[in-house]
Design a protein around this motif. Structure first.
Motif: not given
Length: 150
Positions: A51-54, A19-20, A33-35
Motif C-alpha cells: 500500500l505504501q509503495l502504491y 498490480l501497480l 487497493f487494500q481490498d
C-alpha cells in the motif's frame, strides 16, 4: 540469493508491475487497493508495504503511462466540396456526384492534410454509423467504462 527459480521471480515482478500500473491507471483509493491485495493472501506487514509503495509511486506511474501512451492525431479543420459530373463523351445524361473532403490533422504540433473522396450514399452511411456510435456512448454501460478509464 532468493533461493527461487528465475521464472518465479520474473512472474512475481510482472504481477507486481501489473498490480501497480492498473491501480494507478484507475486511481483506486487506499481502501480499494487494500481490498485488492487482501485477496492475495499476503501478511499484514506485506500488505502495508505494498500500500505504501502504491501511494508513494502512483503519480509517477501515471505520468510514465501518460508519456508511453500513443499520440493520436487531433482534428484541426475540415474542407469539403461537392462535385457532380453531368455528362461525359459516352453518356450525355449522367449524374455522378462525389464528395471530396480535405481533413487537416495535428500530430506532435505538425499539421498534415488528408484528401478523401466518396459518393454521397457512402457518406450518409458513415454519418449514420457515427451517430449510432455516439448514441452508444450515452448508455449507462459505456458511461461506466469511460468513467473507469479516466
Amino acid at each position: 540469493k532468493l533461493n527461487m527459480e528465475i521464472d518465479d521471480v520474473q512472474r512475481a515482478v510482472e504481477g507486481l508491475t501489473y498490480l501497480l500500473t492498473e491501480s494507478s491507471k484507475l486511481m483506486i483509493s487506499e481502501l480499494d487497493f487494500q481490498d485488492s491485495i487482501h485477496v492475495l493472501g499476503f501478511s499484514d506487514d506485506l500488505n502495508d508495504l505494498l500500500l505504501q509503495l502504491y501511494l508513494d509511486n502512483r503519480k509517477e506511474i501515471r505520468s510514465i503511462l501518460n508519456e508511453l501512451a500513443p499520440k493520436f492525431p487531433s482534428y484541426h479543420s475540415l474542407e469539403w466540396r461537392l462535385d457532380v459530373q453531368l455528362a461525359s463523351r459516352s453518356l450525355r445524361q449522367q449524374i455522378k456526384p462525389a464528395v471530396t473532403i480535405k481533413l487537416h490533422l495535428n500530430q506532435n504540433e505538425v499539421q498534415t492534410a488528408h484528401v478523401l473522396q466518396t459518393d454521397p450514399s457512402t457518406l450518409l452511411h458513415l454519418i449514420q454509423q457515427l451517430e449510432q456510435a455516439l448514441g452508444e456512448m450515452k448508455t449507462n454501460h459505456c458511461r461506466r467504462i469511460a468513467r473507469n478509464m479516466k
